[in-house]
Motif scaffolding. Structure first.
Motif, short mmCIF file in Angstrom:
data_model
loop_
_atom_site.label_atom_id
_atom_site.label_comp_id
_atom_site.label_asym_id
_atom_site.label_seq_id
_atom_site.Cartn_x
_atom_site.Cartn_y
_atom_site.Cartn_z
N GLU B 84 -4.65 1.34 3.51
CA GLU B 84 -5.51 0.44 2.74
C GLU B 84 -6.70 -0.05 3.56
O GLU B 84 -7.69 -0.55 3.02
CB GLU B 84 -4.70 -0.78 2.27
CG GLU B 84 -3.71 -0.48 1.16
CD GLU B 84 -2.35 0.00 1.67
OE1 GLU B 84 -2.27 0.54 2.79
OE2 GLU B 84 -1.36 -0.17 0.94
N LEU B 175 -3.21 -5.42 -4.20
CA LEU B 175 -4.16 -4.44 -4.75
C LEU B 175 -5.51 -5.14 -4.88
O LEU B 175 -5.68 -6.02 -5.73
CB LEU B 175 -3.69 -3.95 -6.12
CG LEU B 175 -4.62 -2.94 -6.81
CD1 LEU B 175 -4.70 -1.64 -6.04
CD2 LEU B 175 -4.18 -2.68 -8.24
N GLN B 183 -8.45 1.28 -0.50
CA GLN B 183 -8.01 1.50 -1.88
C GLN B 183 -9.14 2.02 -2.77
O GLN B 183 -8.92 2.35 -3.94
CB GLN B 183 -7.43 0.20 -2.45
CG GLN B 183 -6.10 -0.18 -1.80
CD GLN B 183 -5.59 -1.54 -2.23
OE1 GLN B 183 -6.34 -2.36 -2.74
NE2 GLN B 183 -4.30 -1.79 -2.03
N TRP B 190 -2.14 3.52 -5.47
CA TRP B 190 -2.27 2.08 -5.18
C TRP B 190 -1.79 1.27 -6.38
O TRP B 190 -2.05 1.67 -7.51
CB TRP B 190 -3.72 1.72 -4.85
CG TRP B 190 -4.38 2.57 -3.83
CD1 TRP B 190 -5.52 3.31 -3.98
CD2 TRP B 190 -3.98 2.79 -2.46
NE1 TRP B 190 -5.85 3.97 -2.83
CE2 TRP B 190 -4.92 3.67 -1.89
CE3 TRP B 190 -2.91 2.32 -1.68
CZ2 TRP B 190 -4.83 4.10 -0.57
CZ3 TRP B 190 -2.83 2.74 -0.37
CH2 TRP B 190 -3.77 3.62 0.18
N PRO B 191 -1.22 0.11 -6.21
CA PRO B 191 -0.86 -0.46 -4.92
C PRO B 191 0.27 0.32 -4.27
O PRO B 191 1.05 0.98 -4.94
CB PRO B 191 -0.40 -1.87 -5.28
CG PRO B 191 0.17 -1.74 -6.65
CD PRO B 191 -0.70 -0.71 -7.33
N TYR B 192 0.35 0.19 -2.96
CA TYR B 192 1.42 0.78 -2.19
C TYR B 192 2.73 0.16 -2.66
O TYR B 192 2.84 -1.06 -2.80
CB TYR B 192 1.18 0.44 -0.72
CG TYR B 192 2.00 1.21 0.30
CD1 TYR B 192 1.53 2.41 0.82
CD2 TYR B 192 3.21 0.72 0.77
CE1 TYR B 192 2.25 3.09 1.79
CE2 TYR B 192 3.93 1.40 1.74
CZ TYR B 192 3.45 2.59 2.24
OH TYR B 192 4.16 3.26 3.20
#
Ligand code: HEM
Lengths: 221, 326
Positions: B84, B175, B183, B190-192
């Protein structure tokens, strides 16, 4: 005598008249004769800078990885730089640049060979059976070694004697540099994590431009 | 600047700093702090960028910490995988000032008695921090030894009263492509997202971490709140968490979605299961023991099953085929 291997305009640089011109004009001779040694040293700078930073910078956490990536990236860059020589020469009429081609190509091989040596000695710690296992098991490494092996005959036949000896066969042999560059970029693409493909994609784009240029030349005769 | 003075009477309202830029001013302050060579912004007591992140307080020492040589702090905080903030190892530190951690809240969701949005203070208040030195093994075959500060994840999870349906815990990273510029590129989903089985999450080794090396976490290491699961590959230890959900089904995790054959849900450190890119039999320990050029010749070491925590965690997997469930 270089007829079969190099474009007409290159011959000017390699021909006797070029040499004579240098002799006739001593001042020009001294400047032009500097190009090669200067470029020779410039091409070593990435390696020197890498080793220097490992020796002196405590922030370098993983120096083996740094060297492996540095040599891999410059091996590929020198392949592409070598491929730029003819387009630059013909587009800008830089006739002098042709005499750098062999050195640039050999630098591509030099960095790629260092890349392999670093991998075998520092990464695989000279465990040859483990190295061979990796070469067979990991696709991106298989393709890397194929690329390097394919570079070997080009490096060996880059001297004047081989050029003369091979005659008409030299040029098609050395056109292998295009598929080799493709293999190297696939090698690069396959070791990327997730979809972080920006860097290999940029190299691929650059190679495509060169290929299109080459193709147009061939079509145009 | 003379140019500014000349124009001072003609400034239109549209030329005044837009609110969103104004609200991000701390990012610039933080960046300026870095440029001045101060310690990471927010490490300074009372620094505005960290107002919402409570200090570590008294940190007790965990008696079972490994006594192996610790990775130097400057290496552990400058060689990071935190996509990110950029995909090169040095990027997260370079872009760290982008990640504003104030204010920070964590959403608790799913199968539990007390779902809701909690401020970071609320999340952290009841817990006192303990320093634990763990080995960290990355899937890329390198490892570090890091002193973390935090508390057992299980202590946190129990507060929200998970129900019988809570079989897994799912975690999500913030996020926000502004604060996490990586991102902006579709490198991963995303989000992780990461996840653990409930018993893994409740295991006493699994930590919620807020600090390292006796200080609050720097942004590149996953401030202000991250997970550390020492017997799994590093990517399981998700950073900068904003959401924790109790779920019934195994979560779809980011790396697993990106390459299912390469990154399994479990991702337990296992020298016997080779990854398609890296043999996992050995690892390069990054601990600064050998310096300069001699570090090039430092020997790799054998990777241990469950990263050396087999005595503690092997029981979790007694009836699982670890080759199939890599
Ligand atoms: C001779 C056999 C080769 C082996 C064993 C090999 C091995 C490797 C390895 C292990 C990596 C790093 C992967 C990682 O970090 O996960 C790599 C990356 C790379 N290699 Fe090779 N390689 C070979 C041939 C080549 C050749 C011939 C070239 C170019 C002329 C090349 C160019 C690259 C490039 C550009 C990278 C990416 C570097 C980066 O990520 O910055 N490789 N190679």
């Amino acid at each position: 005598m270089y007829q079969p291997c190099v474009p007409a305009s290159v011959q000017y640089c390699l021909s006797a008249s070029y040499g004579n011109e240098e002799l006739q004009n001593p001042r020009m001779f001294s400047i032009k004769s500097l190009t090669k040694p200067v470029v020779f040293i410039l091409c070593l700078l990435p390696l020197i800078a890498g080793i220097y930073s490992i020796a002196t910078n405590s922030l370098v956490a993983n120096p083996v990885e740094d060297l492996l990536h540095l040599t891999g990236e410059w091996g590929l860059k020198f392949l592409l730089i070598t491929l730029c020589v003819t387009p630059l020469q013909l587009t800008f009429k830089w006739l002098w640049i042709a005499k750098l081609r062999r050195m640039l190509g050999l630098y591509a091989f030099f960095y790629a060979l260092l890349h392999l040596i670093i991998w075998v000695v520092l990464e695989q710690e000279l465990d040859l059976s483990a190295a061979i296992n990796e070469i067979i098991e990991k696709k991106y490494i298989t393709i890397g070694i194929i690329a390097l092996l394919a570079m070997l005959p080009l490096a060996v036949t880059s001297n004047r004697w081989a050029i003369r000896k091979l005659g008409k066969k030299w040029k098609p042999l050395h056109r292998m540099i295009y598929p080799i560059a493709v293999l190297v970029i696939v090698h690069f693409l396959w070791q990327v994590r997730a979809k972080d493909i920006l860097e290999p994609a940029m190299h691929l784009g650059f190679l495509l431009v060169l290929l299109i240029w080459r193709f147009k030349k061939i079509v145009a005769g | 600047m003379p140019i500014l003075l000349k124009n001072v009477q003609t400034i239109r309202s549209s030329e005044i700093t837009p609110e969103d830029v104004f609200l991000r001013r701390r990012e610039f302050l933080a960046a300026a702090g870095l440029a001045l060579g101060a310690t990471t912004a927010g490490m300074l007591p009372g620094s505005p960028a960290r107002a919402a992140v409570p200090p570590l307080g008294a940190v007790s020492k965990w008696p079972e910490s490994t006594i192996e040589t610790q990775t130097p702090e400057e290496q552990a905080t400058s060689y990071n995988n935190f996509y990110e903030l950029g995909t090169d190892k040095g990027d997260p530190k370079k872009n760290a000032a982008r990640l504003i951690t104030d204010p920070w809240s964590v959403e608790i969701a799913g199968e539990c008695g007390k779902p809701g949005k909690y401020t970071l203070e609320d999340i952290l208040k009841p817990h006192s921090n303990e320093e634990r030195v763990y080995r960290l093994r990355c899937v890329e075959a390198w490892s570090m030894v890091i002193p973390w500060a935090g508390f057992p994840l299980g202590d946190l999870l129990k507060r929200f009263e998970p129900t019988g349906n809570a079989k897994y815990v799912q975690f999500e990273t913030l996020l926000d492509p502004e604060r996490l510029p990586g991102q902006q590129y579709p490198v991963l989903q995303w989000p992780y997202v990461e996840g653990l089985r409930m018993d893994e999450a409740m295991h006493p080794l699994t930590m919620m971490v807020v600090g390292m090396y006796g200080k609050l976490l720097p942004n590149q290491s996953g401030a202000p709140l991250r997970l550390v699961v020492p017997w799994k590959y590093g990517f399981k230890s998700i950073k900068s968490i904003v959401k924790i959900s109790f779920v019934e089904k195994q979560p779809d995790t980011s790396w697993n979605l990106s390459a299912p054959r390469e990154y399994g849900f479990y991702s337990n450190v296992n020298p016997n299961v080779s990854h398609p890119r890296w043999s996992q039999a050995k690892e390069r320990r990054l601990d600064g023991e050998s310096k300069g050029l001699s570090a090039l010749f430092a020997e790799k070491r054998d990777t241990l099953m469950f990263n050396g925590y087999a005595d503690e965690v092997a029981g979790l997997y007694s009836d699982l085929d670890l080759k199939a469930n890599f």
